[in-house]
Design an enzyme around this catalytic site. Structure first.
Site, PDB file in Angstrom:
ATOM      1  CD  GLU A  21      -2.932  -1.090   2.293  1.00 27.51           C
ATOM      2  OE1 GLU A  21      -4.143  -0.809   2.120  1.00 27.51           O
ATOM      3  OE2 GLU A  21      -2.451  -1.382   3.410  1.00 27.51           O
ATOM      4  CE1 TYR A  53     -16.141  26.807  -2.941  1.00 27.70           C
ATOM      5  CE2 TYR A  53     -17.246  28.004  -1.181  1.00 27.70           C
ATOM      6  CZ  TYR A  53     -17.106  27.699  -2.530  1.00 27.70           C
ATOM      7  OH  TYR A  53     -17.916  28.290  -3.447  1.00 27.70           O
ATOM      8  CB  ILE A  72      -8.302   6.446   7.027  1.00 30.46           C
ATOM      9  CG1 ILE A  72      -9.173   5.435   7.758  1.00 30.46           C
ATOM     10  CG2 ILE A  72      -7.871   5.947   5.671  1.00 30.46           C
ATOM     11  CD1 ILE A  72     -10.462   5.083   7.027  1.00 30.46           C
ATOM     12  CD  GLU A  73      -8.570   4.565  12.010  1.00 30.55           C
ATOM     13  OE1 GLU A  73      -9.368   3.641  12.230  1.00 30.55           O
ATOM     14  OE2 GLU A  73      -7.652   4.479  11.155  1.00 30.55           O
ATOM     15  CE  LYS A  98      -6.685   2.086   2.051  1.00 30.08           C
ATOM     16  NZ  LYS A  98      -5.764   1.436   3.000  1.00 30.08           N
TER      17      LYS A  98
END
Length: 117
Positions: A21, A53, A72-73, A98
């Site tokens: 990954e 934005y 991803i945390e 994800k």
């Protein structure tokens, strides 16, 4: 409180716990919802009074793509801290998905809410 949101912000990240990954970028989708008082922007019709934005989205993509991470945390927490410190919002909700993490699922992800202390 008024809200500003960005939905489906796509980044290509080196993310995951497996070695492979970190050899091939994978898509992450980021949804953001931020508390922001819209009154000044609405009254003036000037960007300087609004939450930009576009600039915020560019900063998030740059952060996420800047280095490999396992979780991803971690991405969600770093994005929240960036937005709270650089864009002067009081509260932000960050959802990181994800899409290719679990073959049988459309997507998996985490959602956090953080406020400036």
């Amino acid at each position: 409180m008024d809200k500003v949101f960005v939905k489906g912000l796509r980044t290509d990240a080196l993310i995951g716990v497996y070695e492979w990954e970190h050899e091939q970028r994978q898509p992450l989708l980021v949804d953001l919802t931020m508390d922001w008082d819209q009154a000044a922007a609405a009254a003036s019709d000037e960007l300087e009074h609004a939450l930009d934005y576009a600039a915020l989205s560019q900063a998030v993509v740059k952060l996420v793509e800047s280095r490999p991470r396992q979780l991803i945390e971690t991405v969600a927490e770093e994005v929240a801290q960036l937005i709270l410190s650089e864009f002067q919002v009081t509260t932000v909700k960050v959802c990181v998905s994800k899409p290719k993490a679990v073959a049988a699922a459309q997507t998996v992800g985490v959602e956090i809410t953080r406020s400036r202390s």
